[in-house]
Design an enzyme around this catalytic site. Structure first.
Site, PDB file in Angstrom:
ATOM      1  N   LYS A 105       0.616  -1.069  -0.051  1.00 22.34           N
ATOM      2  CA  LYS A 105       0.063  -0.009   0.096  1.00 22.34           C
ATOM      3  C   LYS A 105       0.735   1.115   0.037  1.00 22.34           C
ATOM      4  O   LYS A 105       0.634   2.399  -0.671  1.00 22.34           O
ATOM      5  CB  LYS A 105      -1.024   0.017   1.245  1.00 22.34           C
ATOM      6  N   VAL A 132      -5.440  -2.781  -0.014  1.00 21.69           N
ATOM      7  CA  VAL A 132      -6.317  -2.235   0.795  1.00 21.69           C
ATOM      8  C   VAL A 132      -7.467  -2.949   1.166  1.00 21.69           C
ATOM      9  O   VAL A 132      -8.003  -4.148   0.596  1.00 21.69           O
ATOM     10  CB  VAL A 132      -7.270  -1.231   0.067  1.00 21.69           C
ATOM     11  N   LYS A 205      -4.040   3.675   2.539  1.00 20.83           N
ATOM     12  CA  LYS A 205      -5.077   2.726   1.832  1.00 20.83           C
ATOM     13  C   LYS A 205      -6.273   3.973   1.348  1.00 20.83           C
ATOM     14  O   LYS A 205      -6.869   3.921   0.206  1.00 20.83           O
ATOM     15  CB  LYS A 205      -5.948   1.954   2.988  1.00 20.83           C
TER      16      LYS A 205
END
Lengths: 436, 436
Positions: A105, A132, A205
């Site tokens: 991420k 995510v 995220k």
């Protein structure tokens, strides 16, 4: 057709999970993808270390660039995390025309714009579902499933560690520092928990979700980020008194000509589903102008949930690598010549628990008789409700909750029960599902 | 590039919703699909009837086969429902090499095997996201998002009418027949509600979900189907007393060598998220062996939620129709040259409600002063909690819940509040999100 050959960068928790899922479900996965997917090579810094997965058929290498540059590798899966050398490895793979799947991420949030530009130039795919909310396919949902919508806002519990801490604070009345220590002992929180509890992980995220939802570039540096370390046990209790729960949310919302990007503790009304997402679980609410509110819930981390997302990305890449019609997404998910003839079981063979409702004459011994009929079929009783008869009523309702039993045993007991002279109407059954 | 031309069979609720969504979000949708999507032609039995959508740019025809056979139509969207002529129209479109999108669950559940065989033979796509759970992209999730998993079971609330009835029975203590009448008056239930309340509609949807989850053919005739008409208000209350809720579930589960397919009322523990899905909303829990339990929630019916699924299917078809790399699913959902430069708003401009925690000296007039500072900034108070001081403590916590206000107003009030001599520490704020 030749199997697709994967090069795996990293054999830690998620890497091992990916190997295990591909081993265990390999047959089912090729029935979906139309081709076999094989991990041919894996990079690890410590090849002698004991692994959480078998590595007999995998060529282990100590140089990640050698793996990326191996011409037999079709797809590079990047699971080493962090900034460098992950970024250089991914860019090199793209340069060489290889597709990439990553769970990183931070890499996508910070360098995604550069990586995607390069990938578009080279005509390769870079998939990042695992970056995510772990196993929840939220990237696919936003990118494809809700493609008809103008997304209005997203609000998500996208850090499991933070949610575990807030849940424990509420359930057990404990304080932040105390629960954090436990989370570290359980392995939910890192030795340095800053990324989780200060919201940086959630901000990575949220950056990705917002870009996909609104069609804007990735811009991590503009996310307002506030952690949960200042939330006290008192706050949690006062919120509850007022009808709210405290959750650490990532929020992206259209607002006039702009967009709000923010991660912070939030009060939410206790009746909302999102308020009831507890422990290490993740959930994301997406409000689209056509679809309205939708919610996606599941495990946000862990070896196999994350591997679930990595493998789904691999299947997507494999389907697209061969662009002929047979390799499109199959109508019924599995390739048409790979459907199974698994039998549909008759209800008699199905095992559930039951809620049973009877109407019986109010006289001594009836409950004992019925309980005996149930016992004769091996049906054990979890609870009974019997109420006083209403004035003027000769019959009373009798309610049982049973443990799990095959439906044919219940049918046999029902036949006996219904032939009892005190039983005035057929027994009504509702099956009980614990959903675990 | 030429726009993709759609022929729409049916201009009722969902047909009009589809036109409205494509009109309203057309720009955003082409930024995702890479091509413009235009409804060129629509079939309706009654062209003079007032519509729920504009039809000025649509060629209305009274013969559905003429629409299907029009060579300018690239994709046929079937929204007339039922068996015939829907089946003949879809097969004819496939025969002519056109892609098809349909919302017709009965058609897919009963004739899907034949339709998909024909579509594979002709190399066209037949998408049906709208057939199950309205706007929730559950088909895509199962078919692609969880492609790495061996699916163990699925349990879903997949009929909104039935869930509305059971919710009202619980919330208001009403009886089945009584609530059914209201549901009919509200337009949630048809004049003949059999399909909904006897579980046939749910069985159609379960048939489709099970095929996709397990890789088995569609086999509607093998689904055990039981309705909710025998559930009484008493059952609902007894279940509650025992810690459960009654929901009408569709369940598909692997069991030994076979699979269970069943639709019936079910008790589920009240703490499960699924037990808290109320009214006309739908939700599906999917348990995969790698990902664990995941849940998908949203509106299961209605013009625009269903249109959301229809348009997502259209975007999928358009992306695949042009198989070159530029038309794959874009990395960030929108085509790379179509990203927007929407501004990220500073926190000062963001409007939310607040939970405020202060620690103040326990003396008269403090509450009045603080309330005044808030009022001066136009901040209205929704609730206050002030507790008695603990013995030996000179300070008391003071908690406010405010209505919505811009963060800059709160900052201004905070500056005043924190300069008050009775305020001993910085004010802590938690933002409050109602998620509506």
């Amino acid at each position: 057709m030749q199997p697709v050959k994967i090069g795996l960068l990293g054999l830690g928790t998620v890497g091992s999970g990916t190997v295990n899922v591909l081993n265990r479900n390999g047959r089912e996965i090729s029935r979906r993808a139309g081709r076999e997917i094989v991990i041919a090579k894996a990079f690890t810094r410590s090849p002698e270390k004991p692994r959480l997965c078998p590595t007999d058929n995998i060529d282990l290498v100590g140089d990640p660039f050698q793996l990326v540059e191996d011409p037999q590798i079709d797809i590079v899966v990047e699971l080493i995390g962090g900034d460098s050398p992950a970024k250089e490895l991914v860019l090199r793979a793209i340069e060489l025309g290889k597709h990439v799947v990553t769970a990183n991420k931070a890499l996508i949030a910070l360098h995604g714009n550069e990586i995607f530009a390069k990938a578009s130039e080279k005509g390769v795919m870079v998939n990042f579902e695992a970056a995510v909310a772990g196993g929840i396919p939220i990237i696919k949902v936003l990118r494809e499933g809700l493609a008809g919508n103008r997304i209005e806002w997203i609000a998500g519990i996208i850090n499991g560690t933070g949610n575990f801490i807030l849940t424990e604070m509420r359930d057990k009345g404990r304080d932040f520092a105390d629960v954090l220590k436990e989370a570290q002992a359980l392995g939910y929180a890192e030795a340095d928990p800053t990324f989780d509890i200060e919201g940086i992980d959630a901000a990575h995220k949220l950056t990705i979700l917002a870009a996909i939802a609104f069609g804007i570039p990735l811009q991590f540096d503009k996310v307002y980020t506030e952690g949960i370390s200042q939330v006290t046990g008192e706050d949690v209790r006062y919120a509850e008194e007022l009808g709210y729960r405290i959750k650490h949310l990532g929020i992206a919302r259209r607002s006039g000509d702009g967009v709000e990007l923010r991660v912070h503790p939030s009060l939410i009304p206790e009746r909302r589903l999102l308020a009831n997402v507890d422990g290490v679980m993740n959930a994301v609410v997406v409000k689209g102008d056509a679809v309205g509110p939708t919610l996606y819930y599941g495990p946000g981390a862990g070896a196999e949930p994350t591997a679930s997302a990595v493998v789904a990305d691999l299947v997507d890449v494999v389907r697209v690598m061969t662009a002929d019609p047979e390799h499109r997404v199959p109508h019924l998910a599995f390739q048409a010549d790979a459907l199974s003839d698994m039998a549909v079981l008759p209800m008699a063979e199905i095992e559930t628990a039951y809620y049973l409702r009877l109407s019986v004459a109010d006289r001594p011994g009836v409950l004992a008789d019925i309980a005996r009929f149930l016992a004769d079929q091996g049906i054990s009783i979890e609870a009974v409700i019997q109420k006083e008869p209403q004035p003027g009523q000769a019959e009373v309702p009798l309610i049982f909750l049973t443990h799990k039993v095959k439906e044919k045993s219940l049918d046999a007991a029902a036949a006996q029960i219904e032939s009892h002279p005190a039983v005035k109407a057929p027994m009504y059954r509702i099956r009980l599902e614990t959903l675990d």
